[in-house]
Design a protein around this motif. Structure first.
Motif, PDB file in Angstrom:
ATOM      1  N   ILE A  18      49.490  50.531  34.854  1.00 34.11           N
ATOM      2  CA  ILE A  18      50.418  49.702  34.111  1.00 34.11           C
ATOM      3  C   ILE A  18      51.845  50.053  34.514  1.00 34.11           C
ATOM      4  CG2 ILE A  18      51.308  49.188  31.809  1.00 34.11           C
ATOM      5  CD1 ILE A  18      48.482  49.734  30.756  1.00 34.11           C
ATOM      6  N   GLY A  19      52.649  49.044  34.766  1.00 34.58           N
ATOM      7  CA  GLY A  19      54.039  49.269  35.121  1.00 34.58           C
ATOM      8  C   GLY A  19      54.277  49.474  36.596  1.00 34.58           C
ATOM      9  N   GLU A  20      53.225  49.725  37.372  1.00 37.93           N
ATOM     10  CA  GLU A  20      53.391  49.894  38.809  1.00 37.93           C
ATOM     11  C   GLU A  20      53.433  48.541  39.492  1.00 37.93           C
ATOM     12  OE1 GLU A  20      50.231  52.259  40.351  1.00 37.93           O
ATOM     13  OE2 GLU A  20      50.556  53.904  38.945  1.00 37.93           O
ATOM     14  N   ARG A  21      54.072  48.486  40.646  1.00 37.26           N
ATOM     15  CA  ARG A  21      54.031  47.279  41.445  1.00 37.26           C
ATOM     16  C   ARG A  21      52.598  47.060  41.937  1.00 37.26           C
ATOM     17  NH1 ARG A  21      57.354  45.412  46.863  1.00 37.26           N
ATOM     18  NH2 ARG A  21      55.653  44.174  47.727  1.00 37.26           N
ATOM     19  N   ALA A  22      52.132  45.825  41.865  1.00 36.09           N
ATOM     20  CA  ALA A  22      50.791  45.523  42.346  1.00 36.09           C
ATOM     21  C   ALA A  22      50.780  45.535  43.872  1.00 36.09           C
ATOM     22  CB  ALA A  22      50.348  44.165  41.830  1.00 36.09           C
ATOM     23  N   PRO A  23      49.886  46.285  44.484  1.00 40.25           N
ATOM     24  CA  PRO A  23      49.822  46.333  45.951  1.00 40.25           C
ATOM     25  C   PRO A  23      49.293  45.027  46.523  1.00 40.25           C
ATOM     26  CG  PRO A  23      47.991  47.542  45.020  1.00 40.25           C
ATOM     27  CD  PRO A  23      48.864  47.144  43.858  1.00 40.25           C
ATOM     28  N   GLU A  24      49.688  44.743  47.750  1.00 45.89           N
ATOM     29  CA  GLU A  24      49.273  43.530  48.449  1.00 45.89           C
ATOM     30  C   GLU A  24      48.883  43.885  49.877  1.00 45.89           C
ATOM     31  OE1 GLU A  24      52.767  41.164  48.269  1.00 45.89           O
ATOM     32  OE2 GLU A  24      52.484  40.568  46.173  1.00 45.89           O
ATOM     33  N   PRO A  25      48.216  42.969  50.593  1.00 52.73           N
ATOM     34  CA  PRO A  25      47.885  43.251  51.996  1.00 52.73           C
ATOM     35  C   PRO A  25      49.125  43.593  52.819  1.00 52.73           C
ATOM     36  CG  PRO A  25      46.645  41.359  51.225  1.00 52.73           C
ATOM     37  CD  PRO A  25      47.619  41.693  50.132  1.00 52.73           C
ATOM     38  N   PHE A  26      48.970  44.552  53.715  1.00 52.85           N
ATOM     39  CA  PHE A  26      50.090  45.057  54.507  1.00 52.85           C
ATOM     40  C   PHE A  26      49.962  44.699  55.981  1.00 52.85           C
ATOM     41  CE2 PHE A  26      46.856  48.126  53.438  1.00 52.85           C
ATOM     42  CZ  PHE A  26      46.375  48.521  54.683  1.00 52.85           C
ATOM     43  N   VAL A  27      48.894  43.987  56.345  1.00 53.23           N
ATOM     44  CA  VAL A  27      48.719  43.479  57.707  1.00 53.23           C
ATOM     45  C   VAL A  27      48.262  42.029  57.627  1.00 53.23           C
ATOM     46  CG1 VAL A  27      48.205  45.646  58.898  1.00 53.23           C
ATOM     47  CG2 VAL A  27      46.351  44.390  57.768  1.00 53.23           C
ATOM     48  N   LYS A  28      48.555  41.263  58.664  1.00 52.15           N
ATOM     49  CA  LYS A  28      47.958  39.938  58.821  1.00 52.15           C
ATOM     50  C   LYS A  28      46.530  40.153  59.308  1.00 52.15           C
ATOM     51  CE  LYS A  28      52.289  37.949  60.579  1.00 52.15           C
ATOM     52  NZ  LYS A  28      52.902  37.228  61.730  1.00 52.15           N
ATOM     53  N   PHE A  40      39.115  32.512  43.399  1.00 53.86           N
ATOM     54  CA  PHE A  40      38.255  33.689  43.315  1.00 53.86           C
ATOM     55  C   PHE A  40      38.322  34.332  41.940  1.00 53.86           C
ATOM     56  CE2 PHE A  40      37.559  35.163  47.990  1.00 53.86           C
ATOM     57  CZ  PHE A  40      37.024  33.923  48.287  1.00 53.86           C
ATOM     58  N   SER A  41      39.511  34.315  41.337  1.00 52.36           N
ATOM     59  CA  SER A  41      39.676  34.953  40.027  1.00 52.36           C
ATOM     60  C   SER A  41      38.792  34.291  38.976  1.00 52.36           C
ATOM     61  CB  SER A  41      41.142  34.912  39.592  1.00 52.36           C
ATOM     62  OG  SER A  41      41.544  33.574  39.312  1.00 52.36           O
ATOM     63  N   GLY A  58      42.424  43.013  55.496  1.00 49.35           N
ATOM     64  CA  GLY A  58      43.680  43.288  54.806  1.00 49.35           C
ATOM     65  C   GLY A  58      43.520  43.645  53.348  1.00 49.35           C
ATOM     66  N   GLY A  59      42.314  43.503  52.793  1.00 53.88           N
ATOM     67  CA  GLY A  59      42.033  43.966  51.436  1.00 53.88           C
ATOM     68  C   GLY A  59      42.549  43.091  50.313  1.00 53.88           C
ATOM     69  N   ALA A  60      42.755  41.785  50.552  1.00 49.14           N
ATOM     70  CA  ALA A  60      43.348  40.932  49.517  1.00 49.14           C
ATOM     71  C   ALA A  60      42.512  40.900  48.240  1.00 49.14           C
ATOM     72  CB  ALA A  60      43.532  39.515  50.063  1.00 49.14           C
ATOM     73  N   VAL A  61      41.200  40.843  48.363  1.00 47.75           N
ATOM     74  CA  VAL A  61      40.350  40.762  47.170  1.00 47.75           C
ATOM     75  C   VAL A  61      40.364  42.088  46.412  1.00 47.75           C
ATOM     76  CG1 VAL A  61      37.984  40.436  46.341  1.00 47.75           C
ATOM     77  CG2 VAL A  61      38.912  38.922  48.104  1.00 47.75           C
ATOM     78  N   PHE A  62      40.292  43.197  47.128  1.00 47.33           N
ATOM     79  CA  PHE A  62      40.393  44.503  46.462  1.00 47.33           C
ATOM     80  C   PHE A  62      41.702  44.616  45.693  1.00 47.33           C
ATOM     81  CE2 PHE A  62      42.366  48.756  46.884  1.00 47.33           C
ATOM     82  CZ  PHE A  62      41.614  49.430  45.927  1.00 47.33           C
ATOM     83  N   PHE A  63      42.814  44.263  46.327  1.00 50.49           N
ATOM     84  CA  PHE A  63      44.110  44.377  45.656  1.00 50.49           C
ATOM     85  C   PHE A  63      44.197  43.446  44.446  1.00 50.49           C
ATOM     86  CE2 PHE A  63      45.755  45.737  50.017  1.00 50.49           C
ATOM     87  CZ  PHE A  63      45.787  47.081  49.669  1.00 50.49           C
ATOM     88  N   ASP A  64      43.584  42.279  44.539  1.00 47.18           N
ATOM     89  CA  ASP A  64      43.587  41.354  43.411  1.00 47.18           C
ATOM     90  C   ASP A  64      42.805  41.932  42.237  1.00 47.18           C
ATOM     91  OD1 ASP A  64      44.252  38.780  42.263  1.00 47.18           O
ATOM     92  OD2 ASP A  64      42.160  38.205  42.544  1.00 47.18           O
ATOM     93  N   LEU A  65      41.642  42.481  42.519  1.00 47.96           N
ATOM     94  CA  LEU A  65      40.852  43.109  41.458  1.00 47.96           C
ATOM     95  C   LEU A  65      41.567  44.324  40.880  1.00 47.96           C
ATOM     96  CD1 LEU A  65      37.343  42.850  43.148  1.00 47.96           C
ATOM     97  CD2 LEU A  65      38.037  41.669  41.053  1.00 47.96           C
ATOM     98  N   TYR A  66      42.220  45.081  41.744  1.00 51.39           N
ATOM     99  CA  TYR A  66      42.977  46.255  41.292  1.00 51.39           C
ATOM    100  C   TYR A  66      44.105  45.835  40.356  1.00 51.39           C
ATOM    101  CZ  TYR A  66      45.833  50.514  41.521  1.00 51.39           C
ATOM    102  OH  TYR A  66      46.569  51.625  41.193  1.00 51.39           O
ATOM    103  N   ALA A  67      44.833  44.792  40.738  1.00 52.07           N
ATOM    104  CA  ALA A  67      45.943  44.312  39.907  1.00 52.07           C
ATOM    105  C   ALA A  67      45.448  43.798  38.563  1.00 52.07           C
ATOM    106  CB  ALA A  67      46.703  43.217  40.642  1.00 52.07           C
ATOM    107  N   LYS A  68      44.225  43.295  38.526  1.00 51.81           N
ATOM    108  CA  LYS A  68      43.641  42.804  37.286  1.00 51.81           C
ATOM    109  C   LYS A  68      42.948  43.923  36.500  1.00 51.81           C
ATOM    110  CE  LYS A  68      42.793  37.983  38.669  1.00 51.81           C
ATOM    111  NZ  LYS A  68      43.864  37.940  39.678  1.00 51.81           N
TER     112      LYS A  68
END
Length: 326
Positions: A18-28, A40-41, A58-68
């Motif tokens: 909570i309060g942290e910036r949500a991570p996102e993919p860092f490579v194309k 997907f959500s 790039g881990g987009a789905v992992f980061f989305d689940l993590y942010a949720k």
């Protein structure tokens, strides 16, 4: 005193960010799922135990689940050793990685420098234990090449050497320091987040009932000239697609929750996933494809999302699919 987050139950989530910036993919990455996260959500299982992603990219789905706040434990893997070395570098030594990227950032528009760094990248051999002791130099060079090469492609030759030409971008953003630090925060707890570099079948061998696996393989090409399968020197052809379908059915029998993305080549995929087509556990979505070696072939394409559970059929999903596909 009970805080607002606690009243909402947010402090009870396993991720604890909570309060942290949500991570996102860092490579194309070819086939990246960022643009499909809205739909997907509405398809994710409501509850699951360990999350597995054996084609991490790039881990987009992992980061989305993590942010949720849905991630309690995760096993993240890709057979691409250069890519997993980068993930490990962010986990183990993000400060040194950022320092090296700062130096590389000054040369993002230098063609000769690009080819010099591509040669250096290919010359670096990873240690056997690179997930524990990543090569930070190779990791920084991968980001540099990924953001400055032609159209963000990752392609290797038969020797496993990266061979994509210079991209001629006007002003490429090499990296986002705040995002890299957010990714580090997401990955740093080794007891919860495991990084692997292995075949997809091996990556999910420990998955049990109630675990959620998202498969995002290199897609079955829609035509004879389409090819997004060269992530590794060995490629990912029809035999691998058939083996993946066997793994999917096996993990279904174990009681795992499964979601898989693939191209909309129905005549090839439906026989492999026949029970799921028959049950209506397959949706067709539309996604833009910006990464292709042929410019005329970039653009919206249809994809299948195959599940082993009934997808959410609420009005929001139906409205979204009509808007995106029609």
């Amino acid at each position: 005193m009970v805080g607002a987050a606690q009243k909402l139950g947010l402090n009870k989530t396993p991720s604890g960010h909570i309060g942290e910036r949500a991570p996102e993919p860092f490579v194309k990455w070819a086939g990246g799922k960022s643009q499909l996260l809205k739909v997907f959500s509405m398809l994710y299982p409501r509850r699951f135990k360990t999350y597995y992603e054996p084609f991490l990219g790039g881990g987009a789905v992992f980061f989305d689940l993590y942010a949720k706040c849905k991630i309690s434990r995760a096993v993240l893997s890709d057979l691409n050793a250069d890519l997993m070395n980068l993930w490990a570098a962010i986990r183990e030594n993000v400060d040194e990685l950022i320092s090296q990227l700062e130096a590389l950032r000054r040369k993002v528009n230098d063609r000769a420098f690009y080819y010099e760094k591509r040669k250096e990248f290919n010359s670096i051999k990873l240690r056997e234990n690179f997930l524990d002791e990543p090569d930070i130099r190779k990791a920084s060079l991968l980001i540099f090449l990924n953001k400055t090469c032609y159209n963000g492609l990752y392609r290797v030759n038969a020797k496993g050497e990266f061979n994509v030409p210079f991209g001629r971008y006007r002003n490429p953003q090499l990296f986002d320091e705040a995002n890299l630090r957010a990714v580090h925060q997401a990955l740093k707890d080794r007891d919860r987040i495991r990084l692997l570099c292995t075949d997809f079948q091996d990556a999910v061998k420990d998955a049990e009932k109630g675990d959620f696996i998202y498969f995002d393989p290199p897609y079955q090409p829609l035509g004879k000239t389409a090819n997004f399968t060269e992530y590794t020197a060995g490629g990912f052809g029809p035999d691998e697609q058939k083996r993946l379908a066997e793994v999917f059915r096996n993990r279904d029998e174990r009681g795992c929750l499964l979601m898989l993305s693939n191209s909309s080549k129905r005549e090839f995929l439906e026989p492999l996933y026949k029970p799921y087509f028959e049950k209506g556990y397959v949706l067709e979505v539309k996604a833009a494809r910006a990464i292709s070696s042929i410019g005329s072939k970039r653009g919206p394409v249809k994809e299948f999302v195959i599940m082993n559970y009934a997808p959410n059929r609420d009005q929001n999903l139906s409205r979204f699919l009509r808007t995106e596909i029609d």
